[in-house]
Design a protein around this motif. Sequence first.
Motif, PDB file in Angstrom:
ATOM      1  N   UNK A 194     -47.005  13.282  11.528  1.00 10.78           N
ATOM      2  CA  UNK A 194     -45.560  13.391  11.314  1.00 10.78           C
ATOM      3  C   UNK A 194     -45.053  12.202  10.490  1.00 10.78           C
ATOM      4  N   UNK A 195     -45.547  11.025  10.762  1.00 11.36           N
ATOM      5  CA  UNK A 195     -45.142   9.840   9.997  1.00 11.36           C
ATOM      6  C   UNK A 195     -45.574   9.965   8.536  1.00 11.36           C
ATOM      7  N   UNK A 196     -46.779  10.461   8.333  1.00  6.87           N
ATOM      8  CA  UNK A 196     -47.295  10.619   6.974  1.00  6.87           C
ATOM      9  C   UNK A 196     -46.512  11.688   6.201  1.00  6.87           C
ATOM     10  N   UNK A 197     -46.071  12.730   6.927  1.00  2.70           N
ATOM     11  CA  UNK A 197     -45.243  13.754   6.284  1.00  2.70           C
ATOM     12  C   UNK A 197     -43.919  13.138   5.839  1.00  2.70           C
ATOM     13  N   UNK A 198     -43.402  12.174   6.611  1.00  2.00           N
ATOM     14  CA  UNK A 198     -42.204  11.445   6.204  1.00  2.00           C
ATOM     15  C   UNK A 198     -42.420  10.743   4.865  1.00  2.00           C
ATOM     16  N   UNK A 199     -43.599  10.141   4.681  1.00  2.00           N
ATOM     17  CA  UNK A 199     -43.926   9.495   3.408  1.00  2.00           C
ATOM     18  C   UNK A 199     -44.047  10.530   2.295  1.00  2.00           C
ATOM     19  N   UNK A 200     -44.661  11.653   2.641  1.00  5.78           N
ATOM     20  CA  UNK A 200     -44.805  12.734   1.664  1.00  5.78           C
ATOM     21  C   UNK A 200     -43.441  13.240   1.208  1.00  5.78           C
ATOM     22  N   UNK A 201     -42.514  13.367   2.149  1.00  2.87           N
ATOM     23  CA  UNK A 201     -41.172  13.845   1.813  1.00  2.87           C
ATOM     24  C   UNK A 201     -40.425  12.887   0.890  1.00  2.87           C
ATOM     25  N   UNK A 202     -40.697  11.598   1.016  1.00  4.23           N
ATOM     26  CA  UNK A 202     -40.082  10.621   0.111  1.00  4.23           C
ATOM     27  C   UNK A 202     -40.582  10.830  -1.317  1.00  4.23           C
ATOM     28  N   UNK A 203     -41.851  11.183  -1.457  1.00  6.79           N
ATOM     29  CA  UNK A 203     -42.392  11.479  -2.795  1.00  6.79           C
ATOM     30  C   UNK A 203     -41.739  12.735  -3.351  1.00  6.79           C
ATOM     31  N   UNK A 204     -41.574  13.734  -2.489  1.00  4.18           N
ATOM     32  CA  UNK A 204     -40.952  14.996  -2.902  1.00  4.18           C
ATOM     33  C   UNK A 204     -39.545  14.759  -3.441  1.00  4.18           C
ATOM     34  N   UNK A 205     -38.811  13.809  -2.853  1.00  3.30           N
ATOM     35  CA  UNK A 205     -37.448  13.498  -3.313  1.00  3.30           C
ATOM     36  C   UNK A 205     -37.410  13.152  -4.801  1.00  3.30           C
ATOM     37  N   UNK A 206     -38.468  12.502  -5.284  1.00  6.22           N
ATOM     38  CA  UNK A 206     -38.474  12.049  -6.679  1.00  6.22           C
ATOM     39  C   UNK A 206     -39.111  13.011  -7.657  1.00  6.22           C
ATOM     40  N   UNK A 207     -39.525  14.173  -7.195  1.00  8.98           N
ATOM     41  CA  UNK A 207     -40.206  15.129  -8.073  1.00  8.98           C
ATOM     42  C   UNK A 207     -39.235  15.860  -8.988  1.00  8.98           C
ATOM     43  N   UNK A 208     -39.739  16.237 -10.167  1.00 11.30           N
ATOM     44  CA  UNK A 208     -38.970  17.079 -11.067  1.00 11.30           C
ATOM     45  C   UNK A 208     -39.565  18.495 -11.074  1.00 11.30           C
ATOM     46  N   UNK A 209     -39.001  19.351 -11.889  1.00 11.07           N
ATOM     47  CA  UNK A 209     -39.417  20.762 -11.888  1.00 11.07           C
ATOM     48  C   UNK A 209     -40.897  20.923 -12.192  1.00 11.07           C
ATOM     49  N   UNK A 210     -41.375  20.212 -13.184  1.00 13.21           N
ATOM     50  CA  UNK A 210     -42.785  20.342 -13.572  1.00 13.21           C
ATOM     51  C   UNK A 210     -43.716  19.944 -12.421  1.00 13.21           C
TER      52      UNK A 210
END
Length: 437
Positions: free
Chosen positions: A31-47
């Motif tokens: 669950x903690x690692x998914x939190x880190x993953x979600x932070x990366x998702x925040x910065x993603x663009x369409x591509x």
Amino acid sequence: MLSKDGMEKDNTKKFNELFSELEHYDEDKQRKKIGETNEIIDGMNEEEFRSIFKSELFDKIDKMIEEKKMSIENTILLLKHAGCCVKLKNVFIPSFGKSSLANRFEKMIIKEEKKKEEKNEKLFVDLCECYLLFHFDFSSELISICVPCLLKAASKKEESEENQKEVEMALLALSEMGYCEMKQEQFLKEITEIIKHQQKHRNLTHLAYQSAWLFFMYRFFKDRNLEDTIANELHFGREAARELEELARCIGWKKKGGEETNKEEAKEKLTLMRWLETCAMYFLDCRLWNEEFIGLFCRIVQIYRAAKDNCRGICILCTYPLRNAVENRVVRVEDLLKGGAVEAVLEEMQRPTLKKVMTNECLQFLTNVSERLNEKMDNKMEEAKRKATKRKVFEKLEEGGYEDTITTFHELFHLLKMIIFDSYELSEDVSDYLVNV
């Protein structure tokens, strides 16, 4: 410092590395690692979204659930966040519907709905949200299950921050159902009450309220009988103007490209863009005139002027509702004039640089204004109004010194009309000529 391409590759690489490690952790650390993953998702663009969220990823998640390497709760934690980002950034992900994970969610939703006792309401809502955020082709059975479930979740009146987020997610998921068919009894009473409660208490987030209206607007395109409710009972024009005004205050318009924007401001900016798109949808096919349109046009023009130097994407979105409004014979040219739309479009035509998309939008707007002002009316009173409006428009042109531009425009009128409406590419020469006359 990383280039844009370097940052994209870095985000994709980080996500893939973190995701590949998830199956090796226990549930809490996962669950903690998914939190880190979600932070990366925040910065993603369409591509980046398209390169990562493929059917292979969804099938892999399904396999991890099957092998008990990821709980359904952690799966939802990942997918709800990703789904919200995908929809806010207007990214289309078609691969989910073809995946084994989509089949699993469908079965779980149907199974949960049929339970008479010990129904896990939170799980039921979460499953429906994830399914709607990533899917785009809904069966009548899933519609009849998910819509009542999420409208119930969105109807909660508690004003805690946690409840606001839950309501926001439920309405966002509903707004992504598009034009799918559903009967009035499945949605009308509940969505009307949600909108009316917001108008009285103002307890929804801006995104939640916009999502409620977008869900309703899609239903309107399938059922013309809803228009009186939208225009006169729920006052769409007034509410859209209010929301645009409030959202505009949350945005730093003077920031230039590359300047840092905090998460909340970025979210409000995306919500404002969604409102502009919703207004464009409404004016495309509305049939009831409402005086509140004038205030809405004023707000759109104000946003255009605030955005014209540093947020050109928003400027383009501002032209869509204005163009659709002038093409719609229900909306009066006088309303567009009072709202400042005619003057704003003429200002845009005078910019030292003018891109093809904006040229096309502005010319379509001016073409329709010109045609409508030259249409003689059989009714004497309406004909007098038309002449009065036409006189006001030309007075506005004289005040702004736009006579040469309009004279040139009328000289090219026939050619431009063929170019626009036959969908030919506009020549850059036409754009250059119009801004330098």
